[in-house]
Each structure stands twice: as C-alpha cells, then as structure tokens.
Design a protein around this motif. Structure first.
Motif, short mmCIF file in Angstrom:
data_model
loop_
_atom_site.label_atom_id
_atom_site.label_comp_id
_atom_site.label_asym_id
_atom_site.label_seq_id
_atom_site.Cartn_x
_atom_site.Cartn_y
_atom_site.Cartn_z
N ASN A 55 0.81 -1.22 0.00
CA ASN A 55 0.00 0.00 0.00
C ASN A 55 0.84 1.27 0.00
N ALA A 56 2.16 1.12 0.14
CA ALA A 56 3.02 2.30 0.08
C ALA A 56 3.43 2.62 -1.38
N ASN A 82 1.48 1.20 11.36
CA ASN A 82 2.08 2.15 10.43
C ASN A 82 3.30 1.50 9.77
N MET A 83 3.86 2.20 8.77
CA MET A 83 4.98 1.62 8.03
C MET A 83 6.18 1.32 8.92
N HIS A 103 0.53 8.73 -4.52
CA HIS A 103 0.50 7.50 -3.71
C HIS A 103 -0.81 6.80 -4.07
N ASP A 135 3.93 4.00 -4.97
CA ASP A 135 3.65 5.29 -5.63
C ASP A 135 4.08 5.21 -7.10
N PHE A 175 6.05 9.01 6.04
CA PHE A 175 6.88 8.19 6.91
C PHE A 175 7.25 8.98 8.15
N HIS A 217 0.87 8.52 2.11
CA HIS A 217 1.77 7.79 3.01
C HIS A 217 2.89 8.72 3.48
N TYR A 246 8.46 5.95 -2.77
CA TYR A 246 8.47 4.68 -2.02
C TYR A 246 8.82 3.51 -2.91
#
Ligand code: FAD
Ligand code: UDP
Length: 363
Positions: free
Chosen positions: A41-42, A346-347, A54, A44, A61, A59, A196
């Motif tokens: 899902n990150a 989260n990432m 994205h 781009d 970071f 997203h 990303y």
C-alpha cells in the motif's frame, strides 16, 4: 521450484524480510505478489501529468525508532517533510490535530496555553474507564469538539459510530495544548526522495531475490517447494476463511487532475461533516513537486473487496484470535504485517516488527 524462503506479499513487511534474509547469499528467496507492482500500500507512481501520487492513499513516513530510520536510509534519501492537516469545520479550514491554534480559530478566542487548559477542563467529560474511541475524544476535549471533528469523520471512515470502536483508533490523533500544528511530532519524518517504489526496489535489488508479480499465493502454493514461508496477506484467506471472513475496511480512491498550480492550502484537508469522502490529498504538497497542474485524491471509505484496515472492534479481534491460534502452531510459516497480524500498523511498525522477527528467528 525449490527456494529457501517463500515470501507472500511485496509490501514493506515482505520486502524487509526479503532484504534481511538475502544478506546470506546462500538463501534463495522468492516473493509472490498478486498485484502488478511491489511496495504494497506504500506503492507510488507517476500519473499522466508526471505527478508522483500515492496510489493507495497518502503515506507519510514518521518514526521515533532510529534503528528503523537508519535501516531504510540505506535504500533512500529523504525529503524533509512535516505533515500538516486542515479540517473543514463550521465553514473554516482549521488545523488538525487539536492544538491551541485549533481552539483559538474555532471559537475566535485568543487563549494562552494556560487558558486553554482551563477551557478544556470546563468542556471535557471524564469517562472512566475508557472503553471506546468516543470515550477518548470526550475525555480529551469534550462534546463540542468530539462532534465537530471526530464523530462524523470516524463514522464515515469505519461505517460504525465511535462508541463501537476500540479506543486505539481516535487515540492515534494527538491532543496538544501548544501551538505545534504538525500532524506528527516523531523525531524522524520524511518522504523518500525518489518515491516509495524506488526505495522498495532498492531493498530487493539482490541476485538471490526473485519476484513473481500478478500471482496469487494459492495459484502457486503447490508448485513451490520451500523451507520456510513468510506470509503477509490476510490471515483468514490463508486458512480459506474456515472460521468465517474477517472484516477489513476498504477505501475507494478517486483522482482528479486540476489545471491550477495549487488546489488547497495544505497537503491534506479533512472533511468530517460534509461530503461522502473523508479527506482530500494534494500530492504535490507532499512531494514538493512544482508545476502548472495538480492532482488530488478523494478517499471514500467502503466495505469493498480490497482489505486496507483491520476492523478495530472486539468482535473481529476475537475472530482473529481463532486464526492466530492456528498460525501460532505452524512450524514453517511466519505471519507478519498489517493483514496477517490483523493490526492497524504504520509503516515504521511493520519494518520494526520484521527486523525483530528476523533477529529472533533467523540470527
Ligand atoms: P501491505 O502493504 O498491505 O502489503 C501486503 C501485500 O501482500 C500487498 O501488496 C498485497 O497485494 C499482497 N498480498 C495479499 N494477499 C496476497 C496473496 N494471496 N497472494 C499474493 N500477494 C498477496 N503508514 C504510515 O506509516 N504512514 C502513513 O501516512 C500511512 N497512510 C496510510 C494510508 C492508507 C489509506 C492506508 C490503507 C495505510 C496507510 N499506512 C500508513 C499504513 C501502511 O500502508 C502499512 O503500514 C504498510 O503498508 C503495511 O505493510 P504490509 O507489507 O504489512 O502490508
Ligand atoms: N479521525 C477523526 N477525524 C479526523 C481525523 C481522524 O475522527 O479529522 C479519526 C478516524 O477515526 C481515523 C482515526 O482518527 O480513522 C485515525 O486517523 P489517522 O489520520 O491516523 O487515519 P489513517 O491515516 O490511518 O487513515
């Protein structure tokens, strides 16, 4: 086909495992990904107007974890970026999360920090014990702020009222008595300079990692011989939904191109009380790209097929625990990441988790 490690899912969880395992050049690693790209899902990509978007929502970071930051910094340089969000409330664009600036703009006051403390004390409803996301907001800020900023946004986002949701959901949003209007205050924040996807490509740029895109795990599971599997897809799918389907909240993303340099005042504007979408993101304001055109994205939460958010209520956690008990008994499969652990990670958290797993089980 024979490999040492089969990794299902090319999101940040799967890619972190792949990268760490590949440091031993004797390990042969195969990543299976059902989408047409890596990054999960990150992910781009550049659109027709050459704007980096994205594809699965904004997203950003951010982390306080230096180990994770240093680890990812091997694969990318960072654009310095501090995320700011406005919320459209009572006809005004007001800084979110709730800070002294929010209160002063909303009520047209000029409170100092001390006066804000007194004001909030007079507004907030003490709820003991805190059992839901509604309790969190009432306890922090009182009913007026809850109803203006949280109640409708959360109901739109999840399809249920905040009193039914775990306290952790609204607790993600900080509440401050100072003038710091940043969305996050983590020590390390940024956006990968080349995006990303490029960062993710670097993570798996090793001769002993192969990637198979457009492939669902179940299409190939019987054809691949492996020593260990790392599974990062939905845990209920792995077990053919044998205890029933887990609930995941989905989102429909709508992109719009606009023939103007700037569409809105901040990268993200939330619309708690108007429209069917929750927020609009203007990507140039995140990446710092310049140009005469701009692209925005509206997010419409829904109960679609694509699983984005594990559902944060007790009922679904209990169902997940049935699957987890089975997963814990597996000898050759590790379940990791947002979908396999059914957690609102989260990432930075998924990278951290993968690094810890790796240290515990493979070193
Ligand atoms: P995913 O990224 O979901 O990757 C799992 C991969 O497995 C996917 O590519 C999927 O296609 C693949 N897969 C699933 N099933 C199968 C199968 N059967 N066979 C083969 N492949 C399969 N985090 C932040 O830190 N900051 C943010 O600002 C932020 N914003 C977000 C906004 C939105 C709208 C969403 C949905 C999430 C956001 N996140 C954010 C969270 C972030 O996306 C996740 O923490 C991270 O992507 C999780 O990585 P993962 O590898 O565990 O899962
Ligand atoms: N939220 C809200 N109003 C807002 C922003 C967030 O009520 O203006 C609630 C909502 O329930 C959301 C949660 O806080 O799901 C967490 O917000 P965050 O911005 O972290 O959501 P994400 O980016 O993960 O979708």
């Amino acid at each position: 086909m024979k490999v040492n490690y089969l990794i299902v899912g090319a999101g940040l969880t799967g890619l972190t495992f792949a990268n760490l395992l590949a440091q031993n050049e004797n390990n042969k690693i195969l990543i299976i990904e059902k989408r047409h790209h890596i990054g999960g899902n990150a992910y781009d990509s550049y659109n027709a107007n050459h704007i980096l978007i994205h594809n699965y929502g904004p997203h950003i970071f951010h982390t306080n974890n230096q180990t994770v930051w240093d680890y990812l910094s091997q694969f990318t340089e960072w654009c310095d970026y501090q995320h700011r969000v406005l919320s459209f409330v009572d006809g005004q664009f007001i800084p979110m999360p709730i800070t002294l600036e929010t209160i002063n703009q909303l009520y047209n006051t000029n409170f100092s920090q001390f006066e804000m403390v007194d004001f909030i004390e007079s507004q907030k409803e003490s709820v003991v014990p805190i059992k839901s996301s509604e309790d969190v907001a009432l306890n922090n800020a009182g009913r007026d702020i809850y109803e203006k900023f949280f109640m409708n946004y959360t109901t739109k986002q999840w399809g249920v009222v905040p009193s039914e949701l775990d306290p952790a959901v609204i607790s993600r949003i900080p509440f401050r008595f100072n003038r710091d209007t940043r969305y996050f205050t983590d020590r390390y924040q940024g956006i990968p300079k080349a995006g990303y996807t490029k960062m993710c490509e670097q993570m798996i740029d090793r001769p002993n990692i192969k990637v198979m895109l457009n492939t669902d795990y179940k299409e190939v599971r019987d054809a691949i011989d492996y020593d260990k599997m790392i599974y990062t897809g939905p845990i209920d799918y792995f077990y053919d939904h044998q205890f029933g389907k887990l609930k995941y909240r989905s989102v429909r993303f709508e992109m719009e191109d606009h023939d103007c340099e700037s569409f809105q005042k901040s990268a993200v504007v939330n619309y708690p009380n108007d429209y069917d979408f929750t927020r609009i993101t203007e990507y140039k304001k995140i990446t710092g790209q310049q140009g005469r055109k701009t692209t925005i994205m509206k997010e419409f939460p829904c109960d679609g097929e694509e699983p984005f958010y594990p559902f944060p209520t007790k009922e679904w956690q209990e169902l997940y625990l049935l699957y987890k008990a089975k997963a814990d008994a597996e000898k050759n499969v590790i379940f990791a990441g947002r979908l396999a652990e059914y957690r609102y990670y989260n990432m930075d958290a998924v990278v951290d988790q993968a690094m810890r797993f790796f240290e515990m089980r493979f070193l």
